[in-house]
Design a protein around this motif. Structure first.
Motif: not given
Length: 227
Positions: A117-146
């Motif tokens: 949620y929030s910044l952790a939602g931003l982090f969840a999306v960012y993680a897919m650019y850095k690792t192939d570990v995660f098959d699914r992503v959920a970004s709730m009220s993600g800080s995508l204004w960053f």
């Protein structure tokens, strides 16, 4: 009463709570949390019928450091700047925290997801650019204004395109005088459309209220959507 399905451990300075499923090979979802041990989110998931899930909650996070991909000055005068510690935290998450969680659960997870949620939602999306570990992503009220985040996503190659990506926002989140936060809905929709074009199954949901409305319920809804 001791809950045998709840394990607590400390790794480095992080407080880890693992809610284990009794089912073998149940999905494993990582949830980075601002405070607490995620029990309220876990209970909300149980109430929604999501019982076959291993929920790995990481707390005691240095929020503006661990969850931010690079430096960005604070958007409020009295708050700390974002100091760009996401890469370092992601290494700890993958190399130590996730490995330990996988030792403790039954079998091999059917899939591994990341949610926040929030910044952790931003982090969840960012993680897919850095690792192939995660098959699914959920970004709730993600800080995508960053700062420059949408540009980063479009300019760089992801390590794995998730099968499912969930985005949500409160319908009043963009109603703010803050010029940075004002962009959040446009940017979330833009990124949703982008990942859709790339071929991921994308869900975008608007919820009533502002950023701080029903955070527990919205977190659980997002995790349920990627199960």
């Amino acid at each position: 009463m001791i809950d045998l399905n709840k394990e607590k451990l400390n790794i480095k300075d992080k407080k880890i709570t693992l809610y284990k499923s009794t089912d073998k090979n149940a999905p494993l979802i990582v949830f980075n949390t601002f405070e607490g041990d995620g029990e309220d989110v876990y209970q909300a998931l149980q109430n929604m019928g999501c019982t076959s899930i291993n929920l790995l909650v990481v707390g005691n996070i240095d929020w503006n450091h661990d969850m931010s991909p690079w430096y960005m000055p604070s958007i409020y005068s009295k708050e700390k700047s974002f100091s760009g510690g996401a890469d370092e935290y992601l290494r700890l998450l993958i190399d130590e925290i996730l490995l330990k969680a996988k030792e403790l659960i039954e079998g091999e997870p059917k899939f591994t997801g990341i949610a926040g949620y929030s910044l952790a939602g931003l982090f969840a999306v960012y993680a897919m650019y850095k690792t192939d570990v995660f098959d699914r992503v959920a970004s709730m009220s993600g800080s995508l204004w960053f700062s420059n985040f949408i540009e980063y996503c479009k300019r760089n190659e992801y390590k794995r395109l998730p099968d499912k990506i969930y985005f949500s926002l409160g319908d009043k989140e963009a109603n703010t005088r803050n010029p940075v936060l004002k962009t959040v809905q446009d940017k979330t929709i833009e990124l949703s459309e982008y990942f859709k074009i790339l071929g991921s199954e994308v869900i975008f949901e608007l919820n009533p209220g502002n950023h701080f409305t029903d955070t527990i319920l919205r977190s659980a809804k997002g995790i349920k959507a990627i199960l």
